[in-house]
Design a protein around this motif. Structure first.
Motif, PDB file in Angstrom:
ATOM      1  N   LEU A 119      82.488  37.168 -44.229  1.00 38.80           N
ATOM      2  CA  LEU A 119      83.861  37.511 -44.586  1.00 38.80           C
ATOM      3  C   LEU A 119      83.994  37.361 -46.092  1.00 38.80           C
ATOM      4  CD1 LEU A 119      86.846  38.144 -43.882  1.00 38.80           C
ATOM      5  CD2 LEU A 119      87.169  35.675 -43.542  1.00 38.80           C
ATOM      6  N   ILE A 120      84.309  38.451 -46.757  1.00 37.46           N
ATOM      7  CA  ILE A 120      84.357  38.465 -48.219  1.00 37.46           C
ATOM      8  C   ILE A 120      85.786  38.750 -48.671  1.00 37.46           C
ATOM      9  CG2 ILE A 120      83.463  39.539 -50.320  1.00 37.46           C
ATOM     10  CD1 ILE A 120      81.018  40.420 -48.706  1.00 37.46           C
ATOM     11  N   SER A 121      86.296  37.913 -49.541  1.00 32.86           N
ATOM     12  CA  SER A 121      87.595  38.158 -50.169  1.00 32.86           C
ATOM     13  C   SER A 121      87.481  37.875 -51.653  1.00 32.86           C
ATOM     14  CB  SER A 121      88.698  37.285 -49.552  1.00 32.86           C
ATOM     15  OG  SER A 121      89.930  37.531 -50.204  1.00 32.86           O
ATOM     16  N   ILE A 126      86.633  42.403 -46.996  1.00 31.64           N
ATOM     17  CA  ILE A 126      85.884  43.085 -45.954  1.00 31.64           C
ATOM     18  C   ILE A 126      85.165  42.035 -45.119  1.00 31.64           C
ATOM     19  CG2 ILE A 126      83.796  43.338 -47.361  1.00 31.64           C
ATOM     20  CD1 ILE A 126      83.375  46.088 -46.064  1.00 31.64           C
ATOM     21  N   ALA A 127      84.956  42.340 -43.849  1.00 34.36           N
ATOM     22  CA  ALA A 127      84.099  41.529 -42.994  1.00 34.36           C
ATOM     23  C   ALA A 127      82.981  42.427 -42.480  1.00 34.36           C
ATOM     24  CB  ALA A 127      84.879  40.934 -41.834  1.00 34.36           C
ATOM     25  N   ALA A 128      81.813  41.853 -42.278  1.00 32.17           N
ATOM     26  CA  ALA A 128      80.684  42.643 -41.799  1.00 32.17           C
ATOM     27  C   ALA A 128      79.885  41.857 -40.779  1.00 32.17           C
ATOM     28  CB  ALA A 128      79.776  43.054 -42.960  1.00 32.17           C
ATOM     29  N   LYS A 129      79.406  42.580 -39.790  1.00 32.51           N
ATOM     30  CA  LYS A 129      78.458  42.019 -38.840  1.00 32.51           C
ATOM     31  C   LYS A 129      77.054  42.249 -39.388  1.00 32.51           C
ATOM     32  CE  LYS A 129      76.981  42.378 -33.991  1.00 32.51           C
ATOM     33  NZ  LYS A 129      77.235  43.065 -32.694  1.00 32.51           N
ATOM     34  N   ILE A 130      76.268  41.191 -39.414  1.00 29.72           N
ATOM     35  CA  ILE A 130      74.894  41.263 -39.907  1.00 29.72           C
ATOM     36  C   ILE A 130      73.952  41.026 -38.730  1.00 29.72           C
ATOM     37  CG2 ILE A 130      73.224  40.337 -41.538  1.00 29.72           C
ATOM     38  CD1 ILE A 130      75.633  41.642 -42.885  1.00 29.72           C
ATOM     39  N   ARG A 246      95.351  37.077 -41.897  1.00 27.03           N
ATOM     40  CA  ARG A 246      94.827  38.437 -41.967  1.00 27.03           C
ATOM     41  C   ARG A 246      93.313  38.440 -42.142  1.00 27.03           C
ATOM     42  NH1 ARG A 246      98.992  42.672 -43.923  1.00 27.03           N
ATOM     43  NH2 ARG A 246     100.979  41.664 -43.442  1.00 27.03           N
ATOM     44  N   LEU A 247      92.801  37.534 -42.969  1.00 24.67           N
ATOM     45  CA  LEU A 247      91.358  37.458 -43.166  1.00 24.67           C
ATOM     46  C   LEU A 247      90.642  37.035 -41.887  1.00 24.67           C
ATOM     47  CD1 LEU A 247      91.303  35.817 -46.706  1.00 24.67           C
ATOM     48  CD2 LEU A 247      90.428  38.090 -46.131  1.00 24.67           C
ATOM     49  N   ALA A 248      91.202  36.052 -41.198  1.00 30.74           N
ATOM     50  CA  ALA A 248      90.588  35.609 -39.947  1.00 30.74           C
ATOM     51  C   ALA A 248      90.607  36.727 -38.912  1.00 30.74           C
ATOM     52  CB  ALA A 248      91.316  34.379 -39.412  1.00 30.74           C
ATOM     53  N   SER A 249      91.685  37.491 -38.891  1.00 31.71           N
ATOM     54  CA  SER A 249      91.777  38.623 -37.963  1.00 31.71           C
ATOM     55  C   SER A 249      90.725  39.683 -38.285  1.00 31.71           C
ATOM     56  CB  SER A 249      93.178  39.231 -38.029  1.00 31.71           C
ATOM     57  OG  SER A 249      93.279  40.359 -37.197  1.00 31.71           O
ATOM     58  N   THR A 250      90.505  39.924 -39.558  1.00 37.27           N
ATOM     59  CA  THR A 250      89.472  40.883 -39.968  1.00 37.27           C
ATOM     60  C   THR A 250      88.096  40.425 -39.501  1.00 37.27           C
ATOM     61  OG1 THR A 250      90.747  41.610 -41.891  1.00 37.27           O
ATOM     62  CG2 THR A 250      88.374  41.983 -41.948  1.00 37.27           C
ATOM     63  N   ALA A 251      87.798  39.137 -39.704  1.00 33.72           N
ATOM     64  CA  ALA A 251      86.498  38.603 -39.283  1.00 33.72           C
ATOM     65  C   ALA A 251      86.327  38.723 -37.770  1.00 33.72           C
ATOM     66  CB  ALA A 251      86.354  37.152 -39.724  1.00 33.72           C
ATOM     67  N   ALA A 252      87.402  38.482 -37.025  1.00 34.18           N
ATOM     68  CA  ALA A 252      87.312  38.501 -35.562  1.00 34.18           C
ATOM     69  C   ALA A 252      86.934  39.877 -35.025  1.00 34.18           C
ATOM     70  CB  ALA A 252      88.639  38.055 -34.957  1.00 34.18           C
ATOM     71  N   GLN A 253      87.223  40.920 -35.785  1.00 32.93           N
ATOM     72  CA  GLN A 253      86.925  42.282 -35.327  1.00 32.93           C
ATOM     73  C   GLN A 253      85.422  42.551 -35.218  1.00 32.93           C
ATOM     74  OE1 GLN A 253      89.244  45.411 -37.325  1.00 32.93           O
ATOM     75  NE2 GLN A 253      90.607  43.807 -38.060  1.00 32.93           N
ATOM     76  N   VAL A 254      84.631  41.815 -35.970  1.00 30.71           N
ATOM     77  CA  VAL A 254      83.179  42.074 -35.953  1.00 30.71           C
ATOM     78  C   VAL A 254      82.357  40.851 -35.552  1.00 30.71           C
ATOM     79  CG1 VAL A 254      83.272  43.945 -37.646  1.00 30.71           C
ATOM     80  CG2 VAL A 254      83.036  41.581 -38.434  1.00 30.71           C
TER      81      VAL A 254
END
Length: 321
Positions: A119-121, A126-130, A246-254
């Motif tokens: 999770l990058i801010s 943006i959040a990304a699955k690696i 909002r950031l935590a929600s973004t991370a949860a998506q991936v």
């Protein structure tokens, strides 16, 4: 003869290079201006990236480099062209070179695990699955017009909006103080945007100051939100809470449960209320260390083997200085 690995983390505003022995002993670091070929042009990006690598090498011979990983943001074709243009004259022995996205190196800067979530801010978010050190899915990262929720820009934009609305209250008795010595969010924003002082119409002044600058310059206000929240400003505290959500929600998506989460970017690596709020929502999240060192570690992994690479990871990613 020492076996060396080279890691590079190149962004739009700065470039960093790190040279290590294969088992994680630091040989040198280098720093230069940005190296995004799209925004800066290929010649300028080449010069800056070359300068960072040469500084990292100083008196060491780059002929001993056995592997290289370059973390770059941008179009993959442009990134590969830039890496080849820079490295060919510096590394005539042509060691293996991998061009990875800066998202991949950010994840590796926080964990030795091959898979998980980053999770990058920073200015954006943006959040990304690696998966096995490859980016396989993303959430947000749509830019300031369409997303980047919880980013430095998002915080700065929200702070400017809150300030102008507070100053525009029709009841003079309810108007917040713009005392230049105050620590409220309103006072801090006004002081930053109107350094020459406040006139008879601060709302018009503030609006003019915001529109006279590039939109992304609002990200400069993000640290003021953190500062005001630390001082107990309720508006700033609410913005911090909303940004973290909002950031935590973004991370949860991936995010895949059970795998590590790494926090990266200036908003989430700087100690402050946003980072703490996100850590409260994402229990166990690790903070990214040095991305250039992480790139060097990725270069060393095939030479070390899994177990030894895991044991030496911390040596590579320890923050410079």
């Amino acid at each position: 003869m020492r076996q060396l690995v080279l890691g590079v983390d190149a962004g739009g505003t700065s470039s960093r290079a790190a040279l290590f022995t294969v088992d994680g002993a630091l040989v040198g670091r280098g720093h230069a201006a940005g190296a995004n070929p799209v925004t800066l042009g290929m010649d300028r990006a080449t010069a800056n990236l070359t300068a960072a690598i040469r500084e990292a090498a100083h008196s060491s011979s780059l002929s001993h480099v056995s592997a290289v990983v370059v973390g770059l943001a941008g179009n993959p074709g442009s990134c590969r062209s830039l890496a080849e243009r820079v490295l060919r004259p510096l590394l005539p022995q042509s060691p293996p070179v991998r061009v990875a996205g800066d998202i991949v190196t950010a994840f590796a800067a926080g964990t030795s695990a091959p898979s998980g979530t980053v999770l990058i801010s920073g200015t954006g978010a943006i959040a990304a699955k690696i998966t096995n050190h490859e980016q396989t899915a993303t959430a947000d990262g749509y830019g300031w017009l369409l997303g980047d929720e919880g980013s430095g820009f998002w915080l700065g934009h929200a702070a400017a909006r809150a300030t102008v609305r507070a100053l525009a209250t029709p009841d003079p008795r309810a108007a917040p103080s713009v005392d230049r010595g105050g620590g409220s969010l309103v006072a801090l924003v006004v002081r930053h945007l109107l350094p020459e002082g406040v006139g008879e119409d601060p709302v018009a002044q503030l609006a003019a100051a915001v529109h006279a600058r590039p939109p992304l310059a609002l990200a400069e206000l993000a640290p003021l939100v953190s500062r005001a929240a630390e001082a107990g400003d309720q508006v700033a505290e609410s913005l911090v809470t909303e940004a973290a959500s909002r950031l935590a929600s973004t991370a949860a998506q991936v995010h895949e449960p059970g795998l590590p989460i790494v926090l990266a970017g200036s908003v989430l690596t700087s100690d402050g209320p946003v980072k703490r709020a996100v850590q409260g929502l994402l229990a166990g999240a690790a903070t990214a260390g040095d991305a250039a060192g992480a790139a060097a570690w990725l270069a060393a992994r095939p030479l070390l083997g899994h177990d030894r690479a895991a044991r030496t990871h911390h040596r590579f990613v320890a923050t410079a200085g």
